[in-house]
Motif scaffolding. Sequence first.
Motif, mmCIF file in Angstrom:
data_model
loop_
_atom_site.group_PDB
_atom_site.id
_atom_site.type_symbol
_atom_site.label_atom_id
_atom_site.label_comp_id
_atom_site.label_asym_id
_atom_site.label_seq_id
_atom_site.Cartn_x
_atom_site.Cartn_y
_atom_site.Cartn_z
ATOM 1 N N LYS A 184 62.168 25.931 76.253
ATOM 2 C CA LYS A 184 61.653 25.510 77.392
ATOM 3 C C LYS A 184 62.627 25.436 78.892
ATOM 4 C CE LYS A 184 63.021 20.896 75.596
ATOM 5 N NZ LYS A 184 64.020 21.243 74.635
ATOM 6 N N VAL A 185 62.318 25.111 79.940
ATOM 7 C CA VAL A 185 63.143 25.096 81.148
ATOM 8 C C VAL A 185 64.038 23.933 81.074
ATOM 9 C CG1 VAL A 185 61.382 26.374 82.712
ATOM 10 C CG2 VAL A 185 61.417 23.896 82.435
ATOM 11 N N PRO A 186 65.198 24.174 81.447
ATOM 12 C CA PRO A 186 65.662 25.403 82.275
ATOM 13 C C PRO A 186 66.173 26.623 81.347
ATOM 14 C CG PRO A 186 67.435 23.872 81.954
ATOM 15 C CD PRO A 186 66.014 23.105 81.342
ATOM 16 N N HIS A 187 66.248 26.413 79.921
ATOM 17 C CA HIS A 187 66.898 27.433 79.313
ATOM 18 C C HIS A 187 65.896 28.751 79.142
ATOM 19 C CE1 HIS A 187 69.112 24.048 78.084
ATOM 20 N NE2 HIS A 187 68.164 23.465 77.586
ATOM 21 N N LYS A 188 64.855 28.603 79.290
ATOM 22 C CA LYS A 188 63.959 29.932 79.483
ATOM 23 C C LYS A 188 64.614 30.952 80.545
ATOM 24 C CE LYS A 188 59.838 29.928 81.583
ATOM 25 N NZ LYS A 188 58.452 29.508 81.742
ATOM 26 N N ASP A 226 69.351 32.338 73.840
ATOM 27 C CA ASP A 226 69.194 30.996 74.360
ATOM 28 C C ASP A 226 67.821 30.771 75.289
ATOM 29 O OD1 ASP A 226 71.227 28.891 73.804
ATOM 30 O OD2 ASP A 226 71.552 28.703 75.992
ATOM 31 N N MET A 227 67.015 31.737 75.651
ATOM 32 C CA MET A 227 65.985 31.648 76.278
ATOM 33 C C MET A 227 64.769 31.500 75.387
ATOM 34 S SD MET A 227 64.671 34.792 76.321
ATOM 35 C CE MET A 227 63.231 34.874 77.624
ATOM 36 N N ILE A 228 65.097 31.689 74.003
ATOM 37 C CA ILE A 228 63.978 31.546 73.204
ATOM 38 C C ILE A 228 63.830 30.635 72.372
ATOM 39 C CG2 ILE A 228 63.982 34.292 73.110
ATOM 40 C CD1 ILE A 228 65.350 32.300 70.072
ATOM 41 N N SER A 229 62.791 30.332 71.777
ATOM 42 C CA SER A 229 62.851 29.304 70.609
ATOM 43 C C SER A 229 62.506 29.778 69.367
ATOM 44 C CB SER A 229 61.860 28.094 70.967
ATOM 45 O OG SER A 229 60.482 28.469 70.924
ATOM 46 N N SER A 230 61.874 31.134 69.346
ATOM 47 C CA SER A 230 61.774 31.672 68.180
ATOM 48 C C SER A 230 61.453 33.145 68.559
ATOM 49 C CB SER A 230 60.777 31.117 67.059
ATOM 50 O OG SER A 230 59.458 31.518 67.714
ATOM 51 N N VAL A 231 61.875 34.119 67.520
ATOM 52 C CA VAL A 231 61.629 35.468 67.490
ATOM 53 C C VAL A 231 61.426 36.308 66.363
ATOM 54 C CG1 VAL A 231 62.821 37.656 68.437
ATOM 55 C CG2 VAL A 231 63.566 35.674 69.468
#
Length: 425
Positions: free
Chosen positions: A287-291, A273-278
């Motif tokens: 992006k914040v707040p999910h980061k 959830d804190m990533i957009s790609s790995v």
Amino acid sequence: MTSATHVVTENFPPVAGRRSTFDVEKVRRDFPILHQKVNGKPLVYLDNAATSQKPESVLRTLDKYYREYNSNIHRGVHYLSERATQAYEQARQAAQHFINAGDPSEVIFVRGTTEAINLVAQTWGRRHVGAGDEIIISTMEHHSGIVPWQILCQEKGAKLRVIPINDQGELLLEEYEKLLGPRTKFVSVVHVSNVLGTINPVREIIELAHRRGVPVLLDGAQAAPHVKVDVRALDCDFYAFSSHKLYGPTGVGVLYGKAKLLEAMPPYQGGGDMISSVTFEKTVYNKVPHKFEAGTPNIAGVIGLGAAIQYLNQFDWEQVEAHEREVLAYASERISSVPGVRLIGTAREKTAVVSFVIEGIHPHDVGTILDQEGIAIRTGHHCAQPLMQRFGIPATARASLGFYSTRADVDALVAGLHKVLEVFQ
Ligand code: PLP
């Protein structure tokens, strides 16, 4: 407890419309736990600074979530997940409006005040604090406002500087001003002390720090339930509070941060959830707040917090504050009239807390005897050992109010204190 926006959805059970007058007996009826006997006596709950009780609407919200739409959030395409996501994000908006933040992305859900402060120390702090730098805190911090900064200082070779207080339990602003210097990197202070009830002059504290470009975190654990919080009017950089002290569930809280600061901060924890790609080579953060919200969060807790805020939005904040002020004044007067009692914390600006010691009687004995009378107070160092040292005492007894507390609660407490005196005669 007014707010510009009332979040009312099918996820949160409807509450009655705005209440024009503050009727404490009606409020008490909303809290089922208050209506029971403990040790054969009607419960008198005066431990609200530790945790407050939950209204029926919060209980129903939690029940409804688990019965009707328990599901993981953000990544689901099915009905339950979308509904849980909607409720979770609506709770974020409710929290945003409750503290008057400019944008929902400035509201990060964490486990509570403790985690919020650790998050800032470990992200903003690690990036900006170096050897020889200084962080200012105050004598009246909860351990949550001391230890995270101590850990950072130890790691970085930085120094903690501590604002002293007077015997009434008020911060010495002129001493604070002297502490602010070229090495000051951050200021972290309690908005309201959990032991003394002191409401600190946070506007001045922030203004003085900002003149030197120093950001400020306010620990609002004890303020959010009692004082109208407006993070934009305060201009604080970070604000932390816990749901469970605000009539919401345990295990959840809020870190508010100014968007610009949050965006520039590294993540706190890594995970889902804190990533957009790995890829194995590189991760791009969300992006914040999910980061800052790695992993499955406390979904039920967050939604329950949303319900607590929705519940509080029915009330006029000024009426609530007036009621609490009145009961506090009555409690301070009645408790201090008990022979041998000394109040700890007599600041001019105070809310909701009466700490005291009784000559020759250990606070734990006071608490134990009161418990036999069905009266719940807290005794001990209240996670503020340096403050206890400042007053030269190991512990206090602490009665703390909620907005459902009454003069009758205070009368029962005072009668209980006379029983304590009888036992020790
Ligand atoms: N700060 C203050 C002033 C508190 O009173 C408390 C809890 O009593 C905390 C921080 C820690 O809050 P939590 O245990 O909810 O993280």
